[in-house]
Design an enzyme around this catalytic site. Structure first.
Site, PDB file in Angstrom:
ATOM      1  N   CYS A  77      73.767  36.456 -10.440  1.00 63.05           N
ATOM      2  CA  CYS A  77      74.190  35.628  -8.934  1.00 63.05           C
ATOM      3  C   CYS A  77      75.596  34.954  -9.419  1.00 63.05           C
ATOM      4  O   CYS A  77      75.542  34.068  -9.766  1.00 63.05           O
ATOM      5  CB  CYS A  77      72.893  33.985  -9.126  1.00 63.05           C
ATOM      6  SG  CYS A  77      73.328  32.873  -7.819  1.00 63.05           S
ATOM      7  N   CYS A 134      75.993  31.621  -8.742  1.00 61.02           N
ATOM      8  CA  CYS A 134      76.305  30.828  -9.855  1.00 61.02           C
ATOM      9  C   CYS A 134      77.145  31.484 -11.028  1.00 61.02           C
ATOM     10  O   CYS A 134      78.210  30.396 -11.506  1.00 61.02           O
ATOM     11  CB  CYS A 134      74.970  31.499 -11.018  1.00 61.02           C
ATOM     12  SG  CYS A 134      73.700  30.982 -10.271  1.00 61.02           S
TER      13      CYS A 134
END
Length: 466
Positions: A386, A389
């Site tokens: 991600c 993230c």
């Protein structure tokens, strides 16, 4: 498609010459021709609707002794067979990989003529229209009016039509389908069970209908737009999802002229050419869609965080480009991405530091069960693939440094793959990353409610709950 010869060779010669001259005239669009195209074939000698992919065959002359108008005998009988030249679009994509957006746009319009159209969403993809205008070729533009667009988007549509002297071909959802959806689930069901159903009714099905009248379409997709879904898009491809006017797999070609262009470079182009843009961009909106599912992004956030922010980064496609979404689960954790050749690209783990505890499933379950803890805990639920993230990693590691020795433990729990359902059920996972605070004297963790991920905001959250 083949041509027959009338009984009068003079009549045939005159009609054919006239047809060629008319076709040449129709191919012209203004006087601005900035591109040097010495080797491009003229569309005037190609009478097939398949443009450059199909060549007319020479059919045997069939004499008709009756007196009939030449228009009625221009075409050969139905038994004539067309010869189709199949284009290898993977090879073409490789050839155009380093081409400019203007060159790619010119090639697309040259190959497909009136059988191709630009998909315009009312955002920065207005750059596509400017590129098409600069080629000097005729072009078509269509847009999906979902009924829930921002007023600023409708205003831009009007400005674009006036600037380029065009009429955008609007496509609308089926009224009965919209009515059934809203009556059964309400106006905002997508906040509860995901956006796919609403997007299917308001966008995907109308798009499918529109594309059935084309052989190719042009999109504003860029590789840097969306983590996990657009990083490998080519500049041209056979559309993996939708069909064109001929029907069947492979009947529609998809062009992505700005696939290799960075977002900042697109905006440099728009400002340089003084192109009208959506006024929402000046208010912090980057990626713009329907009003309920679009919001401004904060500094440091990725542009797609302004779309469907309550869902995973890998789900941020409305279905118009569903072919971009690849199978997540290569090894049970979804820590690999499939390349076009089927090989896996592993993602290195993130949030690695000596003062960040790596919790297992058993560890996070034990933390949930404890009613009295010796220390408070901060835990990030994450997925290494991600981009959001990844973008938060620096501030979270800095948070861990600042909280070292303060009586608050900092930890991480990988919540994708096989752990995702558990995290959604027990840990309030909505999208990645999700941040939880476990107080000393409470079993229920508290979810960080903000999209601000700088270390000062994270630290204020922790300090407010100690």
């Amino acid at each position: 498609m083949a041509f027959a010869v009338t009984s009068s060779s003079a009549l045939h010669s005159s009609s054919l010459s006239s047809s060629i001259e008319q076709t040449k005239a129709a191919a012209q669009f203004g006087s601005f021709q900035p591109l040097d195209r010495p080797n491009l074939r003229s569309t005037a000698v190609n009478f097939s609707l398949r443009r450059c992919s199909v060549k007319p065959l020479n059919a045997e002359t069939k004499r008709n002794d009756s007196i009939v108008p030449s228009a009625a005998t221009l075409f050969a009988p139905a038994e004539a067979v067309e010869k189709v030249e199949v284009e290898d679009y993977e090879i073409l994509a490789e050839k155009l990989e380093n081409a400019s957006p203007l060159q790619i746009m010119d090639k697309a319009l040259e190959k497909f003529g009136n059988d191709i159209a630009i998909a315009f969403s009312g955002a920065e993809d207005v750059a596509l229209i400017e590129y098409a205008h600069l080629t000097g070729r005729p072009f078509r533009v269509f847009s999906l009016d979902t009924g829930r667009l921002n007023p600023e988007t409708y205003k831009l549509f009007d400005e674009v039509e006036k600037r380029y002297n065009i009429r955008i071909e609007y496509t609308f959802p089926d009224a009965t389908e919209v009515q059934d959806l809203v009556r059964s689930k309400g106006l905002f069901s997508f906040y509860e069970d995901g956006h796919q159903e609403c997007c299917c009714v308001r966008k995907v099905r109308p798009l499918r209908k529109a594309l059935k009248g084309l052989r190719a379409w042009i999109t504003g997709q860029r590789k840097d737009q969306s983590p996990g879904t657009r990083s490998e898009i080519p500049v041209v491809q056979v559309d993996p999802v939708f069909e064109g006017m001929d029907g069947g797999v492979g009947s529609l070609v998809k062009w992505n002229p700005v696939a290799n262009v960075k977002g900042n470079d697109v905006w440099t182009f728009l400002r340089t050419m003084n192109v009208p843009v959506n006024s929402l961009h000046a208010k912090g909106y980057v990626s713009i869609g329907c009003e309920p599912c679009t919001r401004a992004v904060l500094p440091g956030q990725h542009e797609r965080e302004g779309r469907w922010w309550w869902e995973d980064a890998k789900a941020k496609e409305c279905g118009l480009h569903k072919g971009n979404v690849k199978e997540e689960n290569m090894n049970g954790h979804g820590n690999s991405t499939l390349h076009a050749n089927g090989t896996a690209a592993a993602h290195a783990d993130i949030f690695d530091a000596r003062n960040v505890v790596n919790l297992s499933r058993v560890g996070i379950e034990n933390l949930l069960r404890l009613g009295e803890r010796k220390e408070a805990w901060v835990v990030v639920l994450y997925a290494p693939w991600c981009r959001f993230c990844q973008g938060m990693e620096g501030s979270y590691l800095e948070l861990a440094e600042k909280l070292s020795g303060s009586g608050v433990k900092v930890a991480k729990f990988r919540a994708d793959g096989e752990e995702k359902a558990f995290a959604q059920r027990e840990l309030q996972l909505g999208s990645f990353p999700t941040l939880l605070f476990f107080p000393k004297h409470s079993t229920r963790p508290i979810k960080y409610p903000s999209e601000k991920r700088d270390v000062e905001s994270l630290l204020a959250f922790v300090n407010a709950l100690q």
